[in-house]
Enzyme design. Structure first.
Site, PDB file in Angstrom:
ATOM      1  N   LYS B  71      12.641  37.712  39.658  1.00  0.00           N
ATOM      2  CA  LYS B  71      12.367  37.161  38.326  1.00  0.00           C
ATOM      3  C   LYS B  71      13.648  36.644  37.663  1.00  0.00           C
ATOM      4  O   LYS B  71      13.666  35.539  37.096  1.00  0.00           O
ATOM      5  CB  LYS B  71      11.720  38.261  37.476  1.00  0.00           C
ATOM      6  N   THR B  73      16.312  35.710  39.156  1.00  0.00           N
ATOM      7  CA  THR B  73      16.771  34.545  39.919  1.00  0.00           C
ATOM      8  C   THR B  73      16.002  33.293  39.490  1.00  0.00           C
ATOM      9  O   THR B  73      16.591  32.219  39.311  1.00  0.00           O
ATOM     10  CB  THR B  73      16.601  34.826  41.427  1.00  0.00           C
ATOM     11  N   ARG B  94      19.027  40.354  30.333  1.00  0.00           N
ATOM     12  CA  ARG B  94      19.472  41.721  30.034  1.00  0.00           C
ATOM     13  C   ARG B  94      20.800  42.032  30.717  1.00  0.00           C
ATOM     14  O   ARG B  94      21.138  41.442  31.728  1.00  0.00           O
ATOM     15  CB  ARG B  94      18.419  42.724  30.542  1.00  0.00           C
ATOM     16  N   LYS B 105      21.733  49.199  46.277  1.00  0.00           N
ATOM     17  CA  LYS B 105      22.170  47.821  46.440  1.00  0.00           C
ATOM     18  C   LYS B 105      21.183  46.915  45.695  1.00  0.00           C
ATOM     19  O   LYS B 105      19.983  47.091  45.785  1.00  0.00           O
ATOM     20  CB  LYS B 105      22.172  47.483  47.916  1.00  0.00           C
ATOM     21  N   ALA B 273      11.881  49.161  30.724  1.00  0.00           N
ATOM     22  CA  ALA B 273      10.615  48.475  30.462  1.00  0.00           C
ATOM     23  C   ALA B 273       9.420  49.421  30.516  1.00  0.00           C
ATOM     24  O   ALA B 273       8.285  48.989  30.477  1.00  0.00           O
ATOM     25  CB  ALA B 273      10.423  47.325  31.444  1.00  0.00           C
ATOM     26  N   PHE B 301       9.853  44.129  34.709  1.00  0.00           N
ATOM     27  CA  PHE B 301       8.688  44.439  35.550  1.00  0.00           C
ATOM     28  C   PHE B 301       7.652  43.303  35.522  1.00  0.00           C
ATOM     29  O   PHE B 301       8.012  42.139  35.369  1.00  0.00           O
ATOM     30  CB  PHE B 301       8.054  45.766  35.125  1.00  0.00           C
ATOM     31  N   PHE B 381      10.472  32.839  49.942  1.00  0.00           N
ATOM     32  CA  PHE B 381      11.394  33.569  50.817  1.00  0.00           C
ATOM     33  C   PHE B 381      11.377  32.901  52.184  1.00  0.00           C
ATOM     34  O   PHE B 381      10.387  32.253  52.540  1.00  0.00           O
ATOM     35  CB  PHE B 381      10.953  35.040  50.955  1.00  0.00           C
ATOM     36  N   TRP B 409      17.004  30.419  44.860  1.00  0.00           N
ATOM     37  CA  TRP B 409      18.035  31.258  45.482  1.00  0.00           C
ATOM     38  C   TRP B 409      18.891  30.385  46.385  1.00  0.00           C
ATOM     39  O   TRP B 409      20.111  30.404  46.306  1.00  0.00           O
ATOM     40  CB  TRP B 409      17.384  32.388  46.310  1.00  0.00           C
TER      41      TRP B 409
END
Lengths: 556, 556
Positions: B71, B73, B94, B105, B273, B301, B381, B409
């Site tokens: 989200k 990204t 945020r 990670k 959230a 979220f 993706f 991305w």
């Protein structure tokens, strides 16, 4: 009379790039943090490594009253006076902790016309260095408890963890706690406690590290606890020295600000002066020396604590070469040492003053024993009478002791010219034959006896059974070649805060050791040492606020 | 493939003054924090108050997989794409918490060629905002315990203190603790616990305050506990709202950075959230709207949590006027909702994909029920097959749903042009008839039923005995006119994280209320809500370090 914050807020500060220019810093050697603060890259040290260091001046004091004797104010005032004389002077100070700021009225940024600005920022979060240290300290605690929770590969004995958590606040309810409650999913219950951040060993490491890699090495050596059979467990065993270094890397850049007279000041690090060494970072002091012709710095509490540690620990580790020491004395503190109660310190009392001078005398002898030239600075208060000031001056001149009256709170640098002239004269004579008082290879008992006798004037040293046992353990662990960091009351030369003046024939009792292997010293505790202050019934915070323009109210 | 930190470190950032110039900020309206970060004064809002607000775009998503659906990204990529189209776009995000950064990670700064920089700084201490919130939260705890220690004038029942301490770390051992141990000088023993800082009510207040004075008012209303007879005790009763405001005043200035394509991004605040509303600060969102023609922001979220709260709480309190919503969906998350286990999400499965679309369908209905136009963004993706992507596109077009494929991305703004074009078209149509789903004057049960049925698709709502009793107490205290903030699992539309897809015929159970009177909402807990995460056996910190040039290693 104006308050410190009123004086500070009337100052027209110069943009920080102008201060950076005074220091000859190149554009890529500093980063702005707001318009009036900067972080200095360590790169300038490399560029200037062939340049001769400026003359290093250490400001210390007699044993203080609870209100302090204005050591920071004299340090700032002296820096300003040197600047006024045309010397390129740089001041190096400690960063204030938020705990005392919220708790008790009284700043750590000097006072009156000898203070560093922007005082509001410096006294609140500043550039976040102390928050970074809090975070690194508590991340280590989380890693320790997680290590145990996840199987305890290192075999840490949960009853022998010596690493505590910290907050940068006065919070007595956190002194002794139990963590890990709530059942098998929440961790392993154990006793723990919180210190104030400035008491963290990470703060001491931060302030003694030569550079980022040296800090990393020191972090890796921290002993966090012991296994069931008493073997030390270190940060390196947990494998988190890299993460801790990462959390601290930006904080390690010293902070540049200015005084109310625009003299450059580097403010960086601020360890306790009892369980740690009580001086701003070594990097800041070295940088002040590299960038200035004169570097003026201070050490916490009186000469028996701060200066002793500056000279035996920080100067030794950092290969510093101090040229002159300033011993700050106040008429009221000397009268207190002569037996006058706190409530009567404003009244003239020549006899008590004379009796109290014994305290000054001892500190003079201490500085002489380090082979250092010195000046006594009388930090004048409005309640001091001329007769009192003259009595102290006469006492000094009868002994061939250099003395200067300073009125830097009221007059800024102009009030410190006499002191500055004497400091420069001594520094140019270059008559220092400085060396630490003991060798690190001496036994632990010999090192402590040396400090107790030569600095405190004790007759002998006593050790509790615990302390004796710990000496054996320290020797068995191969840690005995480290310097000793004495944790002692700041109010007396002895370990009894009520013994004022110059106590004689007393025995110093060492109750416990706390090896700070990362910092590189063995803390020896005498008496009770509070590493987490409490708040009073009416903490300063009750009067704090923000006005409609977003400016601080009630900060000082 | 390059990692996020490798991509980020290759970007030649522009000096932050150039980004400030893009926004038309005057010199006294921002302060540098290093060369690539700035804090923005709220003064620009006054100057621009007559200017028409830019178009506000909200990015949300379907119920995510544990790894998240990109989200942030997409938000960054959309901002960059709008910028590429020649629109003056400003992104509002945020601030990341250090807890997850050290623990697992995965960054909170976008990814690949759609991230904000300097990512290293942003993911570590940034400009210290979260540290300021930690400090204010814990100062309040210290004031509470000190109040009790000093005589307890307010009559706080130590067993009914609801204010917890915080650290910005994952530290399960602090979830349940006992403080105040050690005898009469150390405090009053009581049960306490620590949350992660982002779960502090102060974080929620910080993110909903309109300005400094509004924040002060909200802080004063925080309920810290109750007296023996059940009366609430507030921060105002303790008299420390001024001190807390002072600690937060600099942090309240939003932070300006840039994306890898130099699009301005404002990063400020970051509440949970679940027990809070999960959006960046209201001030940051308003500033992005004031300074840009397009303001692109996100909510935490999925749409059932983040968007619901953005629209029912933040937009209501802040009088925001969102124009378009972007619903991010990924092929792999839809397949998960269609019943595919985590391990098999990389394999083509058209049937599961079709079944999983029910989850997307519900979120579409939710956004429609708020009266808002929307676009579905397929965040592609590398493992997604053309057939899968086409299946989803077809499903959308059959329903007249606007859909855009994004590859932000991999391609940055260029990968988001289709999405940007659709967003602009919808925004320019201005067909929004946005209004919150319920009235604050509705009963607590009606408000919860509205969210449960219209947003989650629940059949009905069940209350535990505790929750029923708390409703009575909330009504008695006069707090029932506040919006409700639902704390629910993010993985399912229901309160059971295992019910994927679009669950029907389920009952939502409200187990407990936590009134956040300062923030201005009533938190309703469904199921277990973890407000202090733990570390894994191999936390990310183990791989972190600093190289010889002081650069981060292993951060991402």
């Amino acid at each position: 009379m104006q308050t410190d914050i009123e004086i500070a807020s009337q100052v027209k500060m110069k943009p920080i790039e102008e201060i950076a220019k005074i220091l000859g810093l190149k554009e890529d050697e500093w980063e702005p943090y707001g318009k009036y603060k900067a972080k200095l890259s360590l790169a300038s040290m490399d560029r200037l490594k062939e340049r001769e260091d400026g003359k290093l001046i250490l400001v210390t004091s007699i044993n203080p009253t609870p209100a302090g004797e204005g050591k920071s104010t004299v340090t700032v005032g002296l820096g300003q006076a040197l600047h006024k004389m045309g010397k390129k002077s740089v001041i190096a100070l400690r960063e204030p902790s938020l705990g005392p700021t919220m708790g008790i009225k009284g700043g750590a940024t000097g006072g009156g016309y000898s203070q560093v600005v922007p005082m509001e920022d410096i006294n609140l979060h500043f550039t976040g260095d102390i928050h970074a240290i809090t975070t690194a300290n508590n991340a280590l605690s989380a890693f320790i408890d997680n290590h145990i929770f996840q199987g305890n590969e290192c075999g840490i004995d949960a009853r022998r963890i010596v690493w505590k958590r910290v907050v940068d606040l006065n919070d007595r309810a956190l002194r002794q706690v139990i963590v890990g409650l709530g059942g098998v999913k929440q961790g392993v219950p154990r006793e723990d406690g919180f210190n104030i951040t400035v008491a963290s060993e990470i703060m001491a490491i931060f302030c003694l590290a030569k550079d980022l890699q040296d800090m990393r090495t020191r972090l890796s050596k921290i002993v966090v606890g012991y296994t069931g059979d008493g073997s030390p467990v270190t940060v390196a065993d947990l494998g988190v020295e890299g993460a801790l270094t990462l959390l601290l890397k930006d904080a390690l850049m010293p902070n540049l600000v200015q005084t109310v007279e625009h003299t450059p000041a580097i403010i960086h690090g601020g360890p306790f002066a009892n369980i740690a060494h009580g001086c701003n970072s070594l990097i800041a002091t070295k940088m002040a020396s590299k960038l200035g012709d004169y570097a003026v710095t201070e050490a916490g509490f009186g000469a028996d604590l701060g200066a002793e540690k500056f000279l035996n620990i920080k100067a030794r580790m950092g290969e510093l070469d101090p040229k002159v020491v300033v011993i700050v004395a106040t008429i009221r503190a000397l009268k207190m040492h002569g037996g006058v109660p706190q409530t009567d310190l404003k009244e003239e009392n020549i006899q008590a003053l004379h009796e109290g001078m014994a305290n000054l005398e001892k500190h003079i002898e201490t500085i002489q024993s380090f082979g250092l030239p010195f000046v006594v600075a009388i930090n004048r208060f409005v309640t001091d009478t001329d007769q009192e000031v003259n009595a102290l001056k006469t006492w000094c001149s009868e002994r061939g002791v250099k003395v200067a009256l300073t009125e830097v709170w009221e007059h800024g640098g102009a009030g410190g010219m006499e002191l500055a002239n004497q400091v420069v004269a001594l520094a140019e004579q270059d008559s220092s034959s400085f060396q630490p008082l003991y060798h690190v290879k001496d036994t632990i008992q010999d090192k402590i006896a040396c400090i107790a006798k030569k600095v405190y004037g004790a007759k002998n040293v006593n050790y509790t059974a615990l302390a004796k046992q710990q000496i054996e353990e320290i020797e068995a662990n191969g840690w005995s070649d480290l310097p000793v960091c004495m944790a002692k009351t700041q109010y007396s030369l002895s370990d009894d805060p009520k013994k004022l003046g110059r106590p004689v024939d007393f025995t110093l009792t060492v109750s416990e050791f706390r090896p700070s292997i990362g910092a590189g010293f063995l803390v020896a505790l005498t008496g009770d040492v509070l590493t987490m202050p409490g708040l009073s019934k009416q903490p300063a915070a009750l009067k704090m606020d923000v006005d409609d323009h977003g400016r601080a109210i009630g900060l000082f």
